[in-house]
Design a protein around this motif. Structure first.
Motif, PDB file in Angstrom:
ATOM      1  N   PHE A  49      -6.810 -16.392 -39.868  1.00 27.85           N
ATOM      2  CA  PHE A  49      -7.542 -17.492 -39.238  1.00 27.85           C
ATOM      3  C   PHE A  49      -8.272 -16.931 -38.027  1.00 27.85           C
ATOM      4  CE2 PHE A  49      -8.010 -21.268 -36.598  1.00 27.85           C
ATOM      5  CZ  PHE A  49      -8.110 -22.333 -37.498  1.00 27.85           C
ATOM      6  N   CYS A  50      -9.511 -17.330 -37.826  1.00 27.94           N
ATOM      7  CA  CYS A  50     -10.220 -16.881 -36.626  1.00 27.94           C
ATOM      8  C   CYS A  50     -10.877 -18.054 -35.911  1.00 27.94           C
ATOM      9  CB  CYS A  50     -11.249 -15.798 -36.957  1.00 27.94           C
ATOM     10  SG  CYS A  50     -12.641 -16.314 -37.962  1.00 27.94           S
ATOM     11  N   LEU A  51     -11.053 -17.887 -34.635  1.00 26.35           N
ATOM     12  CA  LEU A  51     -11.745 -18.859 -33.785  1.00 26.35           C
ATOM     13  C   LEU A  51     -12.875 -18.103 -33.110  1.00 26.35           C
ATOM     14  CD1 LEU A  51     -11.935 -21.667 -32.481  1.00 26.35           C
ATOM     15  CD2 LEU A  51     -10.307 -20.887 -30.741  1.00 26.35           C
ATOM     16  N   ASN A  52     -14.102 -18.345 -33.555  1.00 26.00           N
ATOM     17  CA  ASN A  52     -15.266 -17.574 -33.110  1.00 26.00           C
ATOM     18  C   ASN A  52     -16.307 -18.465 -32.452  1.00 26.00           C
ATOM     19  OD1 ASN A  52     -15.711 -14.838 -35.536  1.00 26.00           O
ATOM     20  ND2 ASN A  52     -13.984 -15.388 -34.260  1.00 26.00           N
ATOM     21  N   VAL A  53     -17.157 -17.840 -31.662  1.00 27.45           N
ATOM     22  CA  VAL A  53     -18.268 -18.533 -31.011  1.00 27.45           C
ATOM     23  C   VAL A  53     -19.559 -17.787 -31.313  1.00 27.45           C
ATOM     24  CG1 VAL A  53     -16.769 -19.334 -29.148  1.00 27.45           C
ATOM     25  CG2 VAL A  53     -18.084 -17.228 -28.846  1.00 27.45           C
TER      26      VAL A  53
ATOM     27  N   VAL B  24     -16.460 -18.800 -41.381  1.00 30.86           N
ATOM     28  CA  VAL B  24     -16.770 -18.929 -39.955  1.00 30.86           C
ATOM     29  C   VAL B  24     -18.028 -18.128 -39.606  1.00 30.86           C
ATOM     30  CG1 VAL B  24     -15.988 -18.265 -37.643  1.00 30.86           C
ATOM     31  CG2 VAL B  24     -14.447 -19.486 -39.188  1.00 30.86           C
ATOM     32  N   VAL B  25     -18.117 -16.892 -40.095  1.00 31.62           N
ATOM     33  CA  VAL B  25     -19.295 -16.064 -39.815  1.00 31.62           C
ATOM     34  C   VAL B  25     -20.554 -16.705 -40.399  1.00 31.62           C
ATOM     35  CG1 VAL B  25     -20.403 -13.850 -40.284  1.00 31.62           C
ATOM     36  CG2 VAL B  25     -18.009 -13.918 -39.593  1.00 31.62           C
ATOM     37  N   ARG B  26     -20.460 -17.191 -41.631  1.00 34.43           N
ATOM     38  CA  ARG B  26     -21.631 -17.810 -42.266  1.00 34.43           C
ATOM     39  C   ARG B  26     -22.089 -19.042 -41.480  1.00 34.43           C
ATOM     40  NH1 ARG B  26     -19.604 -18.436 -47.073  1.00 34.43           N
ATOM     41  NH2 ARG B  26     -20.245 -16.350 -47.725  1.00 34.43           N
ATOM     42  N   ASP B  27     -21.130 -19.838 -41.039  1.00 41.50           N
ATOM     43  CA  ASP B  27     -21.424 -21.055 -40.287  1.00 41.50           C
ATOM     44  C   ASP B  27     -22.129 -20.729 -38.974  1.00 41.50           C
ATOM     45  OD1 ASP B  27     -21.433 -23.575 -39.197  1.00 41.50           O
ATOM     46  OD2 ASP B  27     -19.282 -23.876 -39.229  1.00 41.50           O
ATOM     47  N   LEU B  28     -21.558 -19.796 -38.215  1.00 38.83           N
ATOM     48  CA  LEU B  28     -22.113 -19.486 -36.901  1.00 38.83           C
ATOM     49  C   LEU B  28     -23.392 -18.656 -36.991  1.00 38.83           C
ATOM     50  CD1 LEU B  28     -18.858 -18.807 -34.850  1.00 38.83           C
ATOM     51  CD2 LEU B  28     -20.279 -20.868 -34.901  1.00 38.83           C
TER      52      LEU B  28
ATOM     53  N   PRO C  63     -29.312 -17.748 -24.900  1.00 44.53           N
ATOM     54  CA  PRO C  63     -29.681 -17.845 -23.484  1.00 44.53           C
ATOM     55  C   PRO C  63     -29.054 -19.028 -22.756  1.00 44.53           C
ATOM     56  CG  PRO C  63     -31.601 -17.318 -24.828  1.00 44.53           C
ATOM     57  CD  PRO C  63     -30.488 -17.621 -25.778  1.00 44.53           C
ATOM     58  N   ALA C  64     -28.815 -20.121 -23.477  1.00 44.42           N
ATOM     59  CA  ALA C  64     -28.260 -21.313 -22.835  1.00 44.42           C
ATOM     60  C   ALA C  64     -26.761 -21.196 -22.594  1.00 44.42           C
ATOM     61  CB  ALA C  64     -28.550 -22.549 -23.687  1.00 44.42           C
ATOM     62  N   GLY C  65     -26.104 -20.238 -23.255  1.00 42.50           N
ATOM     63  CA  GLY C  65     -24.655 -20.096 -23.160  1.00 42.50           C
ATOM     64  C   GLY C  65     -24.027 -20.116 -24.534  1.00 42.50           C
ATOM     65  N   ILE C  66     -22.798 -20.585 -24.637  1.00 46.09           N
ATOM     66  CA  ILE C  66     -22.137 -20.705 -25.934  1.00 46.09           C
ATOM     67  C   ILE C  66     -22.765 -21.873 -26.683  1.00 46.09           C
ATOM     68  CG2 ILE C  66     -19.968 -21.087 -27.143  1.00 46.09           C
ATOM     69  CD1 ILE C  66     -20.167 -18.380 -25.728  1.00 46.09           C
ATOM     70  N   LEU C  67     -23.256 -21.585 -27.893  1.00 45.34           N
ATOM     71  CA  LEU C  67     -24.023 -22.568 -28.652  1.00 45.34           C
ATOM     72  C   LEU C  67     -23.198 -23.308 -29.695  1.00 45.34           C
ATOM     73  CD1 LEU C  67     -27.215 -20.413 -29.381  1.00 45.34           C
ATOM     74  CD2 LEU C  67     -26.767 -21.901 -27.416  1.00 45.34           C
ATOM     75  N   ASP C  68     -22.175 -22.660 -30.202  1.00 47.62           N
ATOM     76  CA  ASP C  68     -21.414 -23.270 -31.293  1.00 47.62           C
ATOM     77  C   ASP C  68     -20.056 -22.572 -31.386  1.00 47.62           C
ATOM     78  OD1 ASP C  68     -20.822 -24.931 -33.402  1.00 47.62           O
ATOM     79  OD2 ASP C  68     -22.244 -24.034 -34.817  1.00 47.62           O
ATOM     80  N   VAL C  69     -19.081 -23.271 -31.930  1.00 52.30           N
ATOM     81  CA  VAL C  69     -17.735 -22.740 -32.139  1.00 52.30           C
ATOM     82  C   VAL C  69     -17.293 -23.127 -33.543  1.00 52.30           C
ATOM     83  CG1 VAL C  69     -15.364 -22.653 -31.276  1.00 52.30           C
ATOM     84  CG2 VAL C  69     -17.235 -23.129 -29.681  1.00 52.30           C
ATOM     85  N   ALA C  70     -16.645 -22.207 -34.234  1.00 51.86           N
ATOM     86  CA  ALA C  70     -16.132 -22.490 -35.571  1.00 51.86           C
ATOM     87  C   ALA C  70     -14.787 -21.801 -35.738  1.00 51.86           C
ATOM     88  CB  ALA C  70     -17.112 -22.027 -36.651  1.00 51.86           C
ATOM     89  N   ALA C  71     -13.957 -22.367 -36.595  1.00 53.50           N
ATOM     90  CA  ALA C  71     -12.620 -21.830 -36.835  1.00 53.50           C
ATOM     91  C   ALA C  71     -12.320 -21.866 -38.321  1.00 53.50           C
ATOM     92  CB  ALA C  71     -11.579 -22.640 -36.065  1.00 53.50           C
TER      93      ALA C  71
ATOM     94  N   GLU D 273     -11.488 -27.018 -29.577  1.00 53.58           N
ATOM     95  CA  GLU D 273     -10.467 -27.962 -30.033  1.00 53.58           C
ATOM     96  C   GLU D 273     -10.947 -28.728 -31.255  1.00 53.58           C
ATOM     97  OE1 GLU D 273      -9.874 -30.166 -26.467  1.00 53.58           O
ATOM     98  OE2 GLU D 273      -8.398 -28.747 -25.633  1.00 53.58           O
ATOM     99  N   GLU D 274     -12.212 -29.100 -31.277  1.00 49.75           N
ATOM    100  CA  GLU D 274     -12.779 -29.776 -32.440  1.00 49.75           C
ATOM    101  C   GLU D 274     -12.797 -28.854 -33.649  1.00 49.75           C
ATOM    102  OE1 GLU D 274     -14.548 -32.651 -34.853  1.00 49.75           O
ATOM    103  OE2 GLU D 274     -13.540 -32.830 -32.905  1.00 49.75           O
ATOM    104  N   ALA D 275     -13.137 -27.574 -33.426  1.00 51.56           N
ATOM    105  CA  ALA D 275     -13.166 -26.608 -34.526  1.00 51.56           C
ATOM    106  C   ALA D 275     -11.777 -26.441 -35.146  1.00 51.56           C
ATOM    107  CB  ALA D 275     -13.684 -25.262 -34.023  1.00 51.56           C
ATOM    108  N   LEU D 276     -10.729 -26.473 -34.323  1.00 47.79           N
ATOM    109  CA  LEU D 276      -9.375 -26.365 -34.855  1.00 47.79           C
ATOM    110  C   LEU D 276      -8.976 -27.614 -35.637  1.00 47.79           C
ATOM    111  CD1 LEU D 276      -7.286 -24.627 -32.043  1.00 47.79           C
ATOM    112  CD2 LEU D 276      -8.262 -23.637 -34.098  1.00 47.79           C
ATOM    113  N   ARG D 277      -9.512 -28.760 -35.229  1.00 42.14           N
ATOM    114  CA  ARG D 277      -9.205 -29.997 -35.962  1.00 42.14           C
ATOM    115  C   ARG D 277      -9.912 -30.034 -37.312  1.00 42.14           C
ATOM    116  NH1 ARG D 277      -9.499 -32.333 -30.687  1.00 42.14           N
ATOM    117  NH2 ARG D 277     -11.700 -32.870 -30.978  1.00 42.14           N
ATOM    118  N   GLU D 278     -11.109 -29.424 -37.373  1.00 43.84           N
ATOM    119  CA  GLU D 278     -11.896 -29.446 -38.608  1.00 43.84           C
ATOM    120  C   GLU D 278     -12.329 -28.020 -38.960  1.00 43.84           C
ATOM    121  OE1 GLU D 278     -15.094 -32.206 -38.451  1.00 43.84           O
ATOM    122  OE2 GLU D 278     -13.849 -33.885 -37.770  1.00 43.84           O
TER     123      GLU D 278
END
Length: 408
Positions: A224-228, A246-250, A232-240, A40-45
């Motif tokens: 538009f894409c919404l990626n994660v 988005v790929v460069r960020d993640l 090992p800890a799980g989902i680490l980051d989300v970007a949209a 939700e934060e990634a969609l806002r920003e």
């Protein structure tokens, strides 16, 4: 530490190598995020325009999602996207979810229910035979799923994780490959492309494969894409937002969380995979090629990779997996297979080409599997346990999450 555990299916397998020197390569792993809140934060920003600026209330929307071979939290990501679409006046009746199979097998209804929950009724499996041409790259026709091509707007989810060819997956790849036709797979996964400098694990800059996928994503109309990204800890980051950004960020987030510096040479690497990637040999062999063909091969001369993997699907059930099996099982040696495949092969068979390239220098052992005969037919070695596959006195490197660890 001679005793350790590595992923196996949905659980783990315990290993004890008392006569070996054992080193465990564990990246920092980062910290898990709350996926819904982060999405939700990634969609806002977003990286680029907000979704509301791209979509009109009367638009039809195609959302291309990953399939069962990716551990993407598509239920949550799709739910967040649908909520945002509804906020701008687009209702679920205007949305179709296309499962980006590429040449993998179709997902079953039960699998779709598990993956997408209450939104499974919107989902259809991609059919690579039902496509339309949307452009060309270097004379290669770009084909796109008909439903995606007919939509007014195209969105996607995705997992930005280390990828043998693209450097990192995600972005335009979900649509271009997942919802595309065979010609692009033949072009991007052929021996000419895979032999180019820059086509390597963990690299997105100056990577011809990544560049081709990004360009194709543009031709496919991915807005538009919404990626994660995960570790090992799980989902680490989300970007949209815009796919390239988005790929460069993640990828940057993943590099920091998944990299491990390795010194010395090892007799064996025990490479963990686990579900969903150890469902078949096609996917599980990524562990070996990521280790052997990565930025820093930690194996010495004669070293081997050992992969515990369940393999309930054997070599795999999709078109690509069957072609992979056909090439490997019909070969006399890795050297001969590699030389033969350099002149070309069908889409989906590229994993056999890359496996053959790795097997020219190192043996691969698959242990604890339900399909030992398939393993042996494919130029690899089957053993009942990790202990059976490692010689006493070996210097062993353990990579518990081999598909999400970058050895450097």
């Amino acid at each position: 530490m001679a005793e350790f555990e590595v992923p196996f299916g949905d659980g783990t397998v315990s290993v004890d190598l008392p006569e070996c020197e054992v080193t465990v390569a564990e990246p920092s792993g980062g910290e898990a995020v709350d996926v819904r809140a982060a999405a939700e934060e990634a969609l806002r920003e977003p990286n680029g325009p907000e979704l509301a600026e791209l979509i009109d209330a009367d638009d039809t929307v195609a959302i291309v999602v990953t399939d069962i071979t990716r551990a993407t939290p598509d239920d949550t990501l799709v739910d967040v996207l649908l909520s945002e679409l509804q906020r701008v006046g687009v209702y679920r009746e205007q949305v179709t979810i296309i499962v980006g199979l590429g040449l993998h097998r179709p997902m079953t209804d039960d699998e779709l229910d598990e993956m997408l929950g209450e939104h499974a009724d919107l989902a259809v499996n991609h059919d690579p035979e039902d496509t339309v041409k949307v452009g060309e790259i270097d004379g290669t026709p770009i084909e796109l799923n008909r439903r995606v091509a007919m939509a007014d707007r195209v969105l996607s989810t995705g997992m930005v994780e280390p990828h043998q060819y693209a450097g990192f997956s995600g972005g335009g790849k979900t649509v271009a490959i997942g919802a595309g036709g065979e010609p692009l797979i033949r072009y991007t996964h052929g021996p000419d492309m895979l032999s180019k400098g820059g086509v390597r694990l963990g690299r997105i800059e100056d990577n011809p494969f990544r560049e081709a996928i990004d360009e194709t994503g543009d031709l496919c109309g991915l807005d538009f894409c919404l990626n994660v990204t995960h570790g090992p800890a799980g989902i680490l980051d989300v970007a949209a937002g815009l796919p390239r950004l988005v790929v460069r960020d993640l990828a940057e987030s993943a590099q920091g969380a998944l990299s491990v510096d390795i010194d010395g040479e090892y007799d064996a690497v025990v490479a963990g995979v686990g579900a969903p990637k150890d469902a078949n040999l096609y996917q599980a062999t990524r562990a070996a090629t990521y280790v052997i063909l990565g930025a820093n091969n930690p194996l010495g001369d004669g070293g081997r990779v050992v992969i515990p993997a369940e393999l309930p699907e054997g070599a795999g059930e999709g078109t690509g997996e069957k072609r992979f099996y056909k090439w490997l099982s019909g070969a006399d040696s890795a050297d001969a297979l590699y030389e033969e495949m350099r002149s070309g092969y069908e889409p989906g068979a590229q994993r056999a080409f890359v496996v053959a390239r790795a097997l020219r220098n190192h043996d691969v052992y698959v242990t604890n599997s339900e399909a030992p005969d398939v393993v042996e037919e494919c130029l690899m070695h089957a053993r009942g346990s990790v202990e059976d596959a490692v010689d006493p006195g070996s210097d062993v490197l353990v990579v518990p999450d081999a598909l999400n660890t970058l050895l450097r």
